[in-house]
Design an enzyme around this catalytic site. Structure first.
Site, PDB file in Angstrom:
ATOM      1  N   GLU A   1      93.250  -3.859  84.098  1.00 15.71           N
ATOM      2  CA  GLU A   1      94.263  -2.843  83.825  1.00 15.71           C
ATOM      3  C   GLU A   1      94.479  -2.705  82.314  1.00 15.71           C
ATOM      4  OE1 GLU A   1      95.174  -0.927  86.053  1.00 15.71           O
ATOM      5  OE2 GLU A   1      95.852  -1.872  87.898  1.00 15.71           O
TER       6      GLU A   1
ATOM      7  N   ASP B   1      85.125  -7.340  91.949  1.00 11.79           N
ATOM      8  CA  ASP B   1      86.506  -7.759  92.192  1.00 11.79           C
ATOM      9  C   ASP B   1      86.827  -7.901  93.676  1.00 11.79           C
ATOM     10  OD1 ASP B   1      86.293  -5.039  92.714  1.00 11.79           O
ATOM     11  OD2 ASP B   1      87.678  -4.420  91.158  1.00 11.79           O
TER      12      ASP B   1
ATOM     13  N   HIS C   1      90.928   1.944  84.020  1.00 10.55           N
ATOM     14  CA  HIS C   1      90.562   0.558  84.349  1.00 10.55           C
ATOM     15  C   HIS C   1      89.125   0.486  84.857  1.00 10.55           C
ATOM     16  CE1 HIS C   1      92.259   1.248  88.609  1.00 10.55           C
ATOM     17  NE2 HIS C   1      91.055   0.783  88.845  1.00 10.55           N
TER      18      HIS C   1
ATOM     19  N   ASN D   1      93.614   5.404  85.134  1.00  9.84           N
ATOM     20  CA  ASN D   1      94.193   4.926  83.868  1.00  9.84           C
ATOM     21  C   ASN D   1      93.137   4.248  82.981  1.00  9.84           C
ATOM     22  OD1 ASN D   1      93.757   2.540  85.204  1.00  9.84           O
ATOM     23  ND2 ASN D   1      95.890   1.889  85.265  1.00  9.84           N
TER      24      ASN D   1
END
Ligand code: GLP
Length: 251
Positions: A143, A67, A138, A136
């Site tokens: 996400e 990314d 990811h 979380n």
């Protein structure tokens, strides 16, 4: 799924570097999928040390990063392009033209996302994908709620991810709001995946990967369906886990 529980982050860094070095030695033209963040930093330091001591060569290796932030030029100190140069590429003999990251400054980001998936395919796909994990759940910048069928795409970062990554910027306001990331489906195409989990803060996410429902609400749970997943996690990552889960793992 194979799970290797290690004492601490140092051991995680050593073991993960060994896995990468083994891949590179077995296949000197391997395609590696690389990650950023704090977790793989020690892994990269071990690769650099091994390069200095044992002269492992990366001359025919190709790398694809997961990314990049949207809007950060590759020379921006907080761009992942810069992270990879400083923390790894500048210290190996890998030709710069064999290292790829998505371009977060492309004028047509959708097109760039498409191009990136095609580029990975044109190089024969990823042999070994290194992954960290967000608090979380990811992976890359996928996400919660990202479809498991997603290819490389543009995402809006959640507040929690921006806050977690704010430590690298001078203020939260400076953290980009969007990123371009390989999708879950792009990641799952890798022949092997190595997920690195370190620290108490990742405990809940690790629990979900190991025992939670496989759901798009926790992107990393998709990995349970991968045929060649290895997880290296340190003891701290098991800290807040319900006792039952811990027992299962340590059996
Ligand atoms: C960022 C990266 C992820 C990384 C995550 C966790 O969001 N895009 O690839 O896994 O951070 O980072 P850290 O290892 O610093 O906890």
């Amino acid at each position: 799924m194979k799970i290797l529980v290690v004492k601490n982050k140092d051991e995680l860094s050593r073991k993960s570097a060994e896995a990468i070095i083994d891949t590179v030695k077995q296949n000197p033209s391997a395609v590696l999928g690389l990650a950023t963040g704090g977790t793989p930093l020690g892994t990269y330091q071990n690769l650099i040390r091994d390069r200095q001591e044992n002269k492992t060569t990366y001359q025919r290796i190709t790398t694809f990063n997961l990314d990049e932030y949207v809007g950060l030029d590759e020379s921006h100190p907080n761009s992942y392009h810069q992270y990879m140069r400083t923390n790894l590429f500048d210290h190996l003999d890998i030709p710069r033209e064999n290292t790829f990251l998505p371009d977060g400054t492309a004028s047509d980001l959708e097109r760039e996302a498409n191009r990136y998936d095609k580029l990975i395919e044109s190089r024969g796909g990823i042999h070994l994908q290194i992954l960290g994990i967000g608090e979380n759940g990811h992976i890359g910048f996928n996400e919660p709620g990202t479809p498991f069928s997603s290819q490389t795409h543009i995402v809006e970062l959640t507040e929690s991810t921006r806050k977690a990554n704010a430590r690298y910027f001078s203020s939260l306001d400076e953290v980009p709001t969007h990123a371009i990331t390989m999708g879950i489906a792009s990641i799952m195409k890798a022949k092997k995946i190595l997920l690195l989990v370190s620290g108490e803060k990742k405990s809940q996410a690790l629990y979900e990967v190991l025992h939670g429902n496989i759901t798009e609400q926790v992107p990393a749970t998709a990995l349970r369906n991968h045929p060649a997943l290895t997880i290296i996690a340190d003891e701290a990552a098991f800290q807040n886990m319900p006792r039952q889960a811990g027992q299962l793992i340590f059996q």
